[in-house]
Design a protein around this motif. Structure first.
Motif, mmCIF file in Angstrom:
data_model
loop_
_atom_site.group_PDB
_atom_site.id
_atom_site.type_symbol
_atom_site.label_atom_id
_atom_site.label_comp_id
_atom_site.label_asym_id
_atom_site.label_seq_id
_atom_site.Cartn_x
_atom_site.Cartn_y
_atom_site.Cartn_z
ATOM 1 N N GLU A 106 29.376 39.818 76.921
ATOM 2 C CA GLU A 106 29.554 41.280 76.894
ATOM 3 C C GLU A 106 29.892 41.765 75.488
ATOM 4 N N TYR A 107 30.786 41.047 74.818
ATOM 5 C CA TYR A 107 31.170 41.437 73.462
ATOM 6 C C TYR A 107 29.995 41.293 72.498
ATOM 7 N N THR A 108 29.228 40.219 72.641
ATOM 8 C CA THR A 108 28.091 39.976 71.753
ATOM 9 C C THR A 108 27.052 41.086 71.873
ATOM 10 N N ILE A 109 26.721 41.474 73.094
ATOM 11 C CA ILE A 109 25.726 42.534 73.311
ATOM 12 C C ILE A 109 26.205 43.853 72.722
ATOM 13 N N SER A 110 27.464 44.184 72.965
ATOM 14 C CA SER A 110 28.022 45.419 72.428
ATOM 15 C C SER A 110 27.971 45.422 70.903
ATOM 16 N N LEU A 111 28.321 44.305 70.316
ATOM 17 C CA LEU A 111 28.340 44.200 68.855
ATOM 18 C C LEU A 111 26.919 44.256 68.282
ATOM 19 N N GLN A 112 25.986 43.603 68.935
ATOM 20 C CA GLN A 112 24.590 43.630 68.460
ATOM 21 C C GLN A 112 24.056 45.057 68.433
ATOM 22 N N ASN A 113 24.371 45.831 69.463
ATOM 23 C CA ASN A 113 23.906 47.216 69.513
ATOM 24 C C ASN A 113 24.480 48.041 68.374
ATOM 25 N N ARG A 114 25.761 47.857 68.095
ATOM 26 C CA ARG A 114 26.392 48.637 67.031
ATOM 27 C C ARG A 114 25.911 48.184 65.651
ATOM 28 N N ASN A 149 31.491 47.568 59.993
ATOM 29 C CA ASN A 149 31.697 48.856 60.659
ATOM 30 C C ASN A 149 31.566 48.721 62.176
ATOM 31 N N ALA A 150 30.659 47.860 62.627
ATOM 32 C CA ALA A 150 30.452 47.674 64.063
ATOM 33 C C ALA A 150 31.663 47.029 64.722
ATOM 34 N N ILE A 151 32.279 46.079 64.057
ATOM 35 C CA ILE A 151 33.435 45.373 64.631
ATOM 36 C C ILE A 151 34.545 46.362 64.986
#
Length: 387
Positions: A106-114, A149-151
């Motif tokens: 879940e965290y990886t997908i969210s981070l990839q999008n950002r 910035n995404a993190i």
């Protein structure tokens, strides 16, 4: 330490091969982020398993990147780690997060999008841009800024993991491809080479996270039904930070104090300090025994004074008759100090139980003149003047 096996520990410890030339370190969580003078995980793992019980408190007053604490977590011991370097405690805190495959995905997908969103922006916030642009190709720096910035916009509970992973790739993404000492000494690259920062980051995120998932599985398998232990990480000097810990509350100490004059822990993380806006020159003044201090007037006396203050506090918080396991080394190019160091420990209230010499494989050595380490076991004297 009541069992017959543990009463015979001296003989059994000497029968072990402490060189660990086939160490699993390359597959362990200790490889998630480079840090100088890491333990091979077998050393704290053996001591923690041998000299403590589930639920005991294990202390590492010089925790570095957290190998003692991750072994404490794996073996369901409560852990306390202290380090003066905030990058060290950042790495340690990240390794102690509770992970599942679902949470990582879940965290990886969210981070990839950002990251994808920010990578398309022409201008991005880059901390200390004028300094950072000296280390990275412009495209690499732009993509690092997109990740950075995404993190900050994803799961706040996972932010320390994201930042630690980001920190772990900065050496690889920089254009300074020589030995880490060149970064430590602030020698900037003459040519900037483009690196695949986003690809490197997400590959490392997956490896780092997968090992943390495995750590949690191992912990649960070894302590079925037990609550997750309490892990405390403090940033500051050992002497000052230990003041907040109750006397006679620690069951075991496993640590490796900074080796006198061998390395610079803060300066080795110079690139991360730029992104976190940390002042390297200010932080390094708090270090004990750092290599750069060799030009000071009588640096050894200063180092020994710091160690004496720290271990007085260690003796205070350690339970009577409990053990303090220490890995120490010295360079032949610096003044010898281990004899005085051990004498200082005895004066404080420890008695030497065991001393074992281990060889360091060349690929793990910090310094060509550092080829061996001593593993020492000290016992806090029952009824000593510190009780």
């Amino acid at each position: 330490m009541d069992s017959l096996a543990k009463q015979n520990y001296s003989t059994e410890l000497r029968e072990l091969n402490w060189d660990f030339r086939d160490s699993s370190e390359d597959r362990e969580l200790s490889q998630a982020h480079w840090y100088p003078a890491r333990f091979v995980p077998e050393i704290p793992g053996i001591f923690i398993g041998y000299f403590s019980e589930i639920g005991d408190v294990v202390l590492d007053p010089f925790c570095g990147s957290g190998t003692t604490l991750t072994e404490s977590l794996r073996l369901s011991r409560n852990g306390v780690g202290i380090d003066v370097n905030p990058i060290a405690t950042l790495i340690t805190q990240a390794k102690l997060l509770k992970f599942t495959e679902a949470r990582l995905a879940e965290y990886t997908i969210s981070l990839q999008n950002r990251v994808s969103h920010y990578a398309l922006q022409r201008e991005l916030l880059t901390p200390n841009y004028n300094e950072n642009r000296m280390w990275y190709h412009p495209e690499t720096l732009h993509n690092l800024s997109a990740i950075w910035n995404a993190i900050g916009e994803c799961d706040a509970d996972m932010e320390v993991f994201g930042i630690a992973t980001f920190s772990s790739i900065l050496r690889t993404c920089s254009s300074q491809d020589r030995h880490w000492g060149w970064i430590c000494d602030n020698v900037r690259p003459k040519t900037l080479t483009q690196k695949d920062a986003i690809g490197i980051f997400f590959r490392h995120l997956q490896r780092f996270g997968s090992r943390m998932v495995q750590l949690e599985i191992e912990r649960q398998e070894l302590a079925i039904g037990r609550d997750r232990p309490t892990m405390t990480v403090l940033t500051g000097t050992a002497a000052n930070s230990l003041e907040s810990i109750s006397s006679n509350s620690v069951d075991l100490v496993v640590t490796s104090p900074p080796y006198y004059g061998v390395t610079d822990y803060v300066r080795s993380q110079r690139l991360t300090c730029l992104w976190l806006d940390l002042d390297v020159d200010q932080l390094k003044r708090k270090e004990s025994g750092a290599r750069y201090q060799r030009h000071r007037l009588d640096p050894l006396s200063s180092y020994m004074g710091d160690m004496a203050q720290s271990f007085r506090e260690v003796a205070r918080v350690l339970k009577s008759d409990a053990l303090c396991c220490i890995v120490a080394g010295e360079s032949s190019s610096r003044a010898s100090y281990l004899g005085a160091f051990y004498q200082m420990l005895e004066e404080i209230g420890f008695v030497s139980e065991e001393r074992i010499l281990r060889s360091i494989p060349k690929r793990r050595s910090l310094n060509p003149s550092l080829i061996s380490e001593e593993i020492s076991v000290f016992r806090k004297i029952r009824g000593g003047d510190l009780d």
